[in-house]
Scaffold this active site. Structure first.
Site, PDB file in Angstrom:
ATOM      1  CB  THR A  27      -0.908   0.041   1.248  1.00 11.67           C
ATOM      2  OG1 THR A  27      -0.090   0.261   2.409  1.00 11.67           O
ATOM      3  CG2 THR A  27      -1.685  -1.257   1.419  1.00 11.67           C
ATOM      4  CB  ALA A  56       1.963  -0.188   6.770  1.00 11.21           C
ATOM      5  CB  ILE A  82       8.225  -0.102   8.263  1.00 10.98           C
ATOM      6  CG1 ILE A  82       7.563  -0.607   9.550  1.00 10.98           C
ATOM      7  CG2 ILE A  82       8.259   1.422   8.230  1.00 10.98           C
ATOM      8  CD1 ILE A  82       6.086  -0.265   9.701  1.00 10.98           C
ATOM      9  CE  LYS A  83       5.684   0.958  -0.722  1.00  6.16           C
ATOM     10  NZ  LYS A  83       4.400   1.122  -1.410  1.00  6.16           N
ATOM     11  CB  VAL A  84      11.261   4.306   4.947  1.00  5.27           C
ATOM     12  CG1 VAL A  84      10.823   3.667   6.254  1.00  5.27           C
ATOM     13  CG2 VAL A  84      12.489   3.608   4.405  1.00  5.27           C
TER      14      VAL A  84
END
Ligand code: E4P
Length: 216
Positions: A27, A56, A82-84
Site C-alpha cells: 500500500t 504500510a 514498514i515502507k520508507v
C-alpha cells in the site's frame, strides 16, 4: 517470482487472494487515501486475508519520526513491513528498524545507486518504480535489470527486488524474465494476466461440444 497486490482495496484483495497466487500486499499513502478508510484498520484487515509481507508506509520525513510511526504499525501484525522513502532520512530509519528486526521496504527508488544504498542500509525490499520511469520516456525495466545484476554481484545483500509502479501485464512478464524477486500488481492487471481470448474461445467450444454430445 512472488506476486504482491498493489492496492488498499480490501474486497479486491479478498478476490485475488482466493486465486491462491498472492504472496503479499503493498500500500502507499495515495492508495490508503483512495480507499477512504482508517489506515490501521485497513492494514489489519489485509493482514487477516494475506499471509505474507504487508507494506504500510510512514509519512514522516525525518528518521526519528519514521521510526516512531513504524512502532505501532508493526504492532498490528508480525507481517507488517514498514515502507520508507529513499532519502537520507529513510536510509537512517531503515538501518535502525532493520537492526530491531523490522522488515523495511524502501520505496520511490529510481536509480541503481539508490538501490545499492538501500541494500547496504539493510532493506528487506527495494521498490523501483518502473512505470513512472516509462512515463517520462525512460525504460523502467532497465533499472530492474541493473539492480538484479548488482545485487547478484554481492551475495551478502539479502534485499529482494520488488518491481513497483507496474502498468501492464507485459511489465510482469519482463520482471519475471529478468529474475526480479517480486512484482507488485494492481488488481486490474491481475485480470489482464489471467485472460486470453483463446482460453475463452476454447472453453466455449469445449462446452458447446459437450452439450451437443449430451443431446445426441
Ligand atoms: C508500490 O509499492 C507503489 O504502491 C506503487 O507501485 C506505485 O505505483 P504508481 O506509479 O502506479 O503510483
Amino acid at each position: 517470482m512472488q506476486i504482491f497486490l498493489d492496492t488498499a482495496e480490501v474486497e479486491a484483495i479478498r478476490t485475488y487472494a482466493a486465486w491462491g497466487v498472492i504472496d503479499g500486499v503493498t500500500t502507499n499513502p495515495s492508495l490508503i487515501a483512495k480507499s477512504g478508510r482508517v489506515f490501521e484498520e485497513v492494514i489489519a484487515e489485509i493482514c487477516a486475508i494475506v499471509d505474507g509481507p504487508i507494506s504500510a508506509e510512514v509519512t514522516a520525513l525525518d528518521a526519528p519520526g519514521m521510526i516512531a510511526q513504524a512502532e505501532p504499525l508493526v504492532g498490528i501484525h508480525p507481517n507488517v513491513t514498514i515502507k520508507v522513502p529513499l532519502t537520507p532520512e529513510g536510509l537512517k530509519a531503515t538501518e535502525t528498524l532493520a537492526n530491531r528486526g523490522i522488515a523495511v521496504n524502501v520505496t520511490l527508488c529510481f536509480s541503481a545507486t539508490q538501490a545499492l544504498l538501500a541494500a547496504k542500509a539493510g532493506a528487506a525490499f527495494i521498490s523501483p518504480f518502473i512505470g513512472r520511469l516509462d512515463d517520462r520516456g525512460e525504460r523502467g525495466m532497465a533499472l530492474i535489470e541493473d539492480i538484479v545484476e548488482i545485487y547478484g554481484n554481492y551475495p551478502q545483500f539479502t534485499t529482494e527486488v520488488l518491481v513497483a509502479s507496474v502498468r501492464n501485464a507485459e511489465h510482469v512478464r519482463q520482471a519475471a524474465l529478468v529474475g526480479a524477486d517480486i512484482c507488485t500488481v494492481p488488481p486490474k492487471i491481475m485480470d489482464a494476466m489471467v485472460t486470453h481470448d483463446l482460453t475463452d474461445k476454447g472453453l466455449a467450444a469445449f462446452l458447446a461440444d459437450w452439450e451437443a454430445a449430451q443431446g445426441s
